[in-house]
Design an enzyme around this catalytic site. Structure first.
Site, PDB file in Angstrom:
ATOM      1  N   GLY A  57     -22.045  16.328 -23.623  1.00 23.55           N
ATOM      2  CA  GLY A  57     -23.258  16.499 -24.412  1.00 23.55           C
ATOM      3  C   GLY A  57     -24.233  17.531 -23.888  1.00 23.55           C
ATOM      4  O   GLY A  57     -25.378  17.596 -24.338  1.00 23.55           O
ATOM      5  N   THR A  58     -23.780  18.379 -22.971  1.00 26.10           N
ATOM      6  CA  THR A  58     -24.686  19.379 -22.387  1.00 26.10           C
ATOM      7  C   THR A  58     -25.219  20.338 -23.453  1.00 26.10           C
ATOM      8  O   THR A  58     -26.420  20.630 -23.496  1.00 26.10           O
ATOM      9  CB  THR A  58     -23.948  20.183 -21.295  1.00 26.10           C
ATOM     10  OG1 THR A  58     -23.437  19.284 -20.322  1.00 26.10           O
ATOM     11  CG2 THR A  58     -24.884  21.160 -20.617  1.00 26.10           C
ATOM     12  N   GLY A  59     -24.337  20.835 -24.320  1.00 24.16           N
ATOM     13  CA  GLY A  59     -24.769  21.782 -25.353  1.00 24.16           C
ATOM     14  C   GLY A  59     -25.728  21.148 -26.345  1.00 24.16           C
ATOM     15  O   GLY A  59     -26.719  21.773 -26.756  1.00 24.16           O
ATOM     16  N   CYS A  60     -25.449  19.903 -26.749  1.00 22.49           N
ATOM     17  CA  CYS A  60     -26.347  19.182 -27.658  1.00 22.49           C
ATOM     18  C   CYS A  60     -27.729  19.040 -27.031  1.00 22.49           C
ATOM     19  O   CYS A  60     -28.760  19.269 -27.675  1.00 22.49           O
ATOM     20  CB  CYS A  60     -25.793  17.796 -27.964  1.00 22.49           C
ATOM     21  SG  CYS A  60     -24.120  17.770 -28.630  1.00 22.49           S
TER      22      CYS A  60
END
Length: 574
Positions: A277-280
């Site tokens: 979930g880093t990009g989110c």
């Protein structure tokens, strides 16, 4: 509550990505989160098992319901599932969203576990319909290659494998119609040496600026330039350390300037598998800061910092058996001083130095130090310095004797007493060192203390008498750690033959050897570990940490004043 932010994305039942990660981020950053759901997924930390798209008409219904009642300050898109959703959503945004509302587009195509989340025709729809509406496009390196190939079918999916390649790709991505591009570098691990060479002010960076016709700014994390902490890190040599670079490109027309601007944000690579979930999370944080009125550049710097800290905080926990989530709430589960982590094992020392970084740089790069390293320091100034240093050693020993008096633990009484005795013995060696500069003991004793020496000594002893053991430990630490930093800085410059620094034949060779040598650096290490152990026992409140930081700052200023005392005097008066 006065800053509503909208996420248009898919759901992650395990809570680490998608709208769940976005809502946590919105909450952590003090905004009101809203969502439009595009897809249901069946997934956990080990991977995605299935995707069920929401009908495009219902996605638009959700959007219209939100926009007609609670207009957002910023919007972000994430997983959009299929081409029909993307096309319908693009048309709806044109009619319902004000052009002044920032739109952050996270082109989610592949999950962290490698599952394809966007079919080929949907990627084309993304390129042709949605991206031209965006304020900021945030692809990672594989997504950037995929988007560029989709935009130009004659162009093969070219691998982006260098920092220079990231700069070029960011420029090419802007041509898709988005106002700005943040190309995330998490998939491209680079060595610090390669980055330093390319972004050197006088070298390749200037060439790259001329080639791109753009300004290039580099944002370095402060903790990456503290040499006494680097010396404590096991493993790789400094220049072999891995870093991650995120590249923001703002074209000239977006900035209303004559030139575009690249901002390269450098971060230490965190060795962890927990990046689900880093990009989110990053795109959500970007939407928050843009919605609050920050510029594209400042929003990017703040969002990257938030995500980096969330990754580091997550290393203290274990969620799931696969790629775990970030700690989105790290900034509201507030601790004034973070716990030690693999990336930052000495958080108190990092905080102290980083909190006064400009002043610290002024201290360790003082003209006295620079001239000493180059062998150009006037001998009479150095003689004045070593005379005052003799007086300071006496007060330094007294401070440790006071530490012994203030503590009630036998182990500490012994340790502080031994340091006081060691300093007393060191004073005898100092006398012998002074004799090599034709300054004998009678001269040392006959030399009065300067106001700078007295002010420093009296402040340390006053802190010790009024405050706690921790206060006094901190008061004496700036000298120990500062001289350690100076020693390592001089050693590095001498080893690189940099800017006229040299050791062999330098009249101050012994001083350089002493403070860059292993014995003194071991003392610095011991001091750092003592500070970290003590502060962990105290677990300071924010106000207590501020008090300690103020002592550290004052002592650093007094250290600068001590060297100023030598440099400010007229040579004729020495």
């Amino acid at each position: 509550m006065d800053c509503p932010i909208l996420s248009i994305a898919g759901s992650d039942p395990s809570g680490g990505a998608g709208i769940q990660a976005d809502l946590k981020t919105f909450t952590a950053l003090s905004t009101y989160g809203m969502t439009v759901l595009t897809a249901l997924t069946s997934q956990n930390t080990q991977g995605v098992r299935g995707v069920h798209s929401v009908p495009a008409e219902f996605v638009v219904d959700q959007l219209n319901a939100v926009m007609s009642d609670i207009p957002p300050k910023a919007i972000k898109t994430g997983m959009l599932a299929d081409a029909s959703i993307i096309r319908s959503l693009s048309e709806a945004l044109k009619s319902t969203a004000s052009p002044r509302v920032p739109l952050v587009i996270d082109p989610v195509t592949i999950s962290t576990s490698g599952h394809t989340l966007l079919p080929t025709d949907a990627i084309s729809a993304l390129v042709n319909s949605l991206i031209p509406l965006g304020t900021l496009l945030t692809p990672n390196v594989p997504e950037a290659s995929m988007l560029l190939a989709a935009a130009d079918p004659s162009r093969s999916q070219k691998e982006i494998d260098s920092l220079e390649g990231m700069f070029q790709a960011a420029e090419d991505l802007v041509k898709l119609g988005c106002a700005n591009v943040l190309l995330k570098g998490g998939h491209l691990s680079l060595s610090l040496a390669a980055v330093t060479e390319l972004l050197d002010e006088e070298g390749a960076k200037k060439t790259l600026e001329e080639k791109t016709k753009c300004e290039i700014q580099v944002i370095w994390p402060q903790e990456m330039s503290i040499k006494i902490l680097d010396a404590l890190a096991p493993g790789k040599e400094e220049q072999d350390k891995k870093v991650v670079i995120d590249v923001l490109y703002e074209p000239a027309e977006t900035r209303n300037q004559s030139t575009g601007r690249f901002t390269a944000i450098v971060s230490p690579l965190v060795e962890t598998k927990d990046t689900h979930g880093t990009g989110c999370t990053l795109s959500a944080a970007l939407a928050v800061f843009l919605g609050k009125g920050e510029t594209v550049q400042s929003s990017t710097i703040l969002a990257v910092q938030y995500v980096k800290r969330a990754i580091i905080a997550a290393t203290l926990h274990q969620v799931g058996s696969g790629s775990g989530p970030l700690d989105h709430l790290h900034c509201i589960t507030y601790k004034p001083l973070p716990a030690p982590t693999a990336l930052n094992p000495y958080p108190f020392t990092t905080h102290l130095i980083s909190s006064i970084k400009p002043l610290w740089n002024q201290y360790v790069n003082h003209p006295f130090v620079v001239q000493l390293g180059k062998g150009t320091l006037d001998r009479r100034r150095f003689e004045n310095y070593i005379k005052q240093d003799y007086h300071y050693l006496r007060h330094y020993a007294r401070a440790h004797a006071l530490l012994s008096f203030k503590t009630t633990d036998f182990k500490d009484i012994k340790a502080f007493s031994e340091i006081a005795l060691h300093v007393a013995r060191e004073s005898e060696m100092h006398v012998k060192f002074c004799e090599t500069f034709s300054v004998d003991l009678p001269q040392l004793l006959a030399t009065p203390e300067t106001p700078a020496t007295s002010a420093y000594a009296l402040y340390i002893l006053d802190v010790g008498q009024r405050g706690s053991v921790m206060d006094l430990l901190l008061a004496v630490a700036s000298c120990c750690l500062g001289y350690g930093e100076v020693g390592l800085m001089l050693r590095e410059k001498i080893d690189k033959a940099e800017d006229g620094f040299f050791e062999e034949g330098n009249p101050y060779q012994q001083w350089i050897k002493d403070y860059s040598g292993q014995e003194y650096q071991d003392a610095v290490t011991s001091s750092i570990k003592t500070l970290e152990t003590r502060i962990a026992e105290i677990n300071p409140t924010a106000s207590r940490l501020a008090e300690l930081t103020k002592i550290w700052e004052r002592c650093t200023r007094l250290e600068i004043g001590f060297w100023d005392g030598a440099m400010d005097l007229q040579v004729d008066d020495l």
